[in-house]
Design an enzyme around this catalytic site. Structure first.
Site, mmCIF file in Angstrom:
data_model
loop_
_atom_site.group_PDB
_atom_site.id
_atom_site.type_symbol
_atom_site.label_atom_id
_atom_site.label_comp_id
_atom_site.label_asym_id
_atom_site.label_seq_id
_atom_site.Cartn_x
_atom_site.Cartn_y
_atom_site.Cartn_z
ATOM 1 N N GLU A 172 21.333 -20.078 17.909
ATOM 2 C CA GLU A 172 21.522 -18.824 19.066
ATOM 3 C C GLU A 172 22.670 -19.176 19.630
ATOM 4 O OE1 GLU A 172 17.970 -19.132 21.331
ATOM 5 O OE2 GLU A 172 16.577 -18.798 19.677
ATOM 6 N N ASN A 214 21.627 -21.268 13.077
ATOM 7 C CA ASN A 214 20.215 -20.624 13.250
ATOM 8 C C ASN A 214 19.906 -19.762 14.329
ATOM 9 O OD1 ASN A 214 17.381 -21.183 12.244
ATOM 10 N ND2 ASN A 214 17.214 -21.933 14.287
ATOM 11 N N HIS A 250 10.953 -14.686 13.999
ATOM 12 C CA HIS A 250 10.240 -14.249 14.962
ATOM 13 C C HIS A 250 9.891 -12.842 15.036
ATOM 14 C CE1 HIS A 250 9.923 -18.212 16.596
ATOM 15 N NE2 HIS A 250 11.084 -18.194 16.691
ATOM 16 N N GLU A 279 11.554 -20.249 11.712
ATOM 17 C CA GLU A 279 10.686 -20.496 12.831
ATOM 18 C C GLU A 279 9.555 -19.187 12.672
ATOM 19 O OE1 GLU A 279 12.516 -20.634 16.539
ATOM 20 O OE2 GLU A 279 14.080 -21.946 15.771
ATOM 21 N N ASP A 281 6.750 -16.434 12.903
ATOM 22 C CA ASP A 281 5.758 -16.100 13.141
ATOM 23 C C ASP A 281 5.698 -14.613 13.180
ATOM 24 O OD1 ASP A 281 7.277 -15.915 15.718
ATOM 25 O OD2 ASP A 281 6.224 -17.573 16.618
#
Ligand code: XIL
Length: 364
Positions: A172, A214, A250, A279, A281
């Site tokens: 990030e 990432n 996400h 990651e 979801d």
């Protein structure tokens, strides 16, 4: 039973028996079944889960399921090929005071993974969140801060050299407009050059590890992923050992699906990078239990992400961020949202799990 011990995704070879005229023997020829027509021939993509609990300092009071809940550990073993410590390799856990590292929580996960033949992704070395107070106290000179980061990267990556195959080195580091993220304490003080240094130090500590950039909001083609593409290209041109690009994934039902995901992954692959969904979801707004409509829509999103990854040869893994719903980070961070993982609170698979398994060709 669906599980990593019964993957059922190896490329199937169709044996074709040929009788060759004029020869008094029969020759067996094998030919690969075309992937497009046979879902069972899908390429193997590592399916991982983050490992929640144990070392989770923020949002204290939560359970530590990796330690306390055998059913949770069993869920990891039954359904996943690989693991990512969700918090245990972040600075606040692994490096809580300047002259002391605490590898206990991460060691436990890495040992568990090794015992069960599961690859581990390391997360994360250079990030603006979950840094200990001592680090962000602004009491160091630029040179001292640089030395602190070098020591951290060298020590943490070195400890797991040969055991953790992929690292999120820079997490990030750009904002949504694609600019360097000013909240990052290292970038704020030392500039973007520190990112290249972090990759070089990580590579020196484990030359075999694949080192990733990432981030979130980089699923689709847009200003932020464009900026990462330019950054990756520049770093590679300078000989910086960047090996991969991680797309966190996400996602949420209330936002449009990033329909350029596959094309976006492909343009990073074209630079020679490995791709990972790191990651994943899919959260939703809740008023009670999720509705069937929501669960179906969620399943569709999980399926589309898996299909996009499968469509790009260099996309090698999909990691789900926490499972089951009971242990997901989402309700604690997004008010009124939840049900983001493919397993409901008690670990029962949701339609999203079946969709993911189908897309990955794992259903037997
Ligand atoms: C989250 C964890 O899931 C939480 O347990 C923790 O309290 C905060 O961080 N992007 C990342 C992850 O790179 O490290 C974050 O994980 C989620 C967003």
């Amino acid at each position: 039973m669906i599980g990593r011990r019964h993957p059922g995704v190896a490329v199937l070879l169709a044996g074709v028996l040929l009788v060759v005229p004029g020869l008094d023997r029969r020759t067996t020829v094998t030919a690969a079944t075309p992937a497009a027509t046979d879902p069972a021939s899908a390429r193997r993509v590592t399916l991982g889960s983050s490992v929640v609990g144990f070392g989770h300092l923020l949002g204290s009071g939560r359970a530590q399921p990796f330690v306390t809940d055998p059913a949770y550990r069993q869920l990891l073993l039954d359904h996943f090929d690989g693991l990512t410590p969700e918090n245990q390799l972040k600075w606040e856990v692994v490096h809580p005071v300047q002259d002391r590292y605490d590898f206990g929580p991460a060691d436990a996960i890495v040992a568990f993974a090794e015992e069960h033949g599961m690859p581990v992704r390391g997360h994360a070395l250079l990030w603006h969140n979950q840094n200990p107070a001592w680090l962000v106290a602004d009491r160091y000179t630029d040179d001292e801060l640089r030395d602190i980061l070098r020591d951290h990267v060298t020590t943490v990556v070195g400890r797991y050299a040969g055991r953790i195959g992929q690292w999120d080195v820079a997490n990030e580091i750009l904002d949504d407009a694609g600019n360097a993220r000013s909240e990052n304490p290292f970038i704020a003080r030392l500039g973007m050059g520190i990112v290249a240094d972090a990759f070089r130090w990580a590579h020196a500590a484990d030359p075999d590890a694949t080192l990733f950039l990432n981030d979130y909001n980089v699923e689709a083609i847009g200003p932020k992923s464009d900026a990462y593409l330019a950054l990756a290209r520049d770093l590679l041109a300078e000989g910086v050992p960047v090996g991969g690009f991680g797309v966190q994934g996400h996602l949420a039902l209330q936002y449009p699906f990033p329909s350029t995901l596959e094309a976006n992954l492909q343009r990073f692959a074209d630079l020679g990078l490995e791709l990972a969904i790191t990651e994943l979801d899919v959260r939703m707004r809740l008023a009670g239990d999720p509705t069937d409509t929501q669960l179906t829509a969620q399943a569709d999103i999980y399926r589309r992400v898996a299909e996009a990854c499968l469509a790009v040869d260099a996309c090698t893994s999909i990691t789900l961020w926490g499972s089951p719903d009971a242990y997901s980070w989402v309700p604690g961070f997004f008010a009124g949202e939840g049900a983001a993982t493919p397993f409901d609170a008690d670990g029962t698979p949701k339609p999203a799990w079946d969709a993911l398994q189908e897309a990955l060709g794992r259903i037997e």
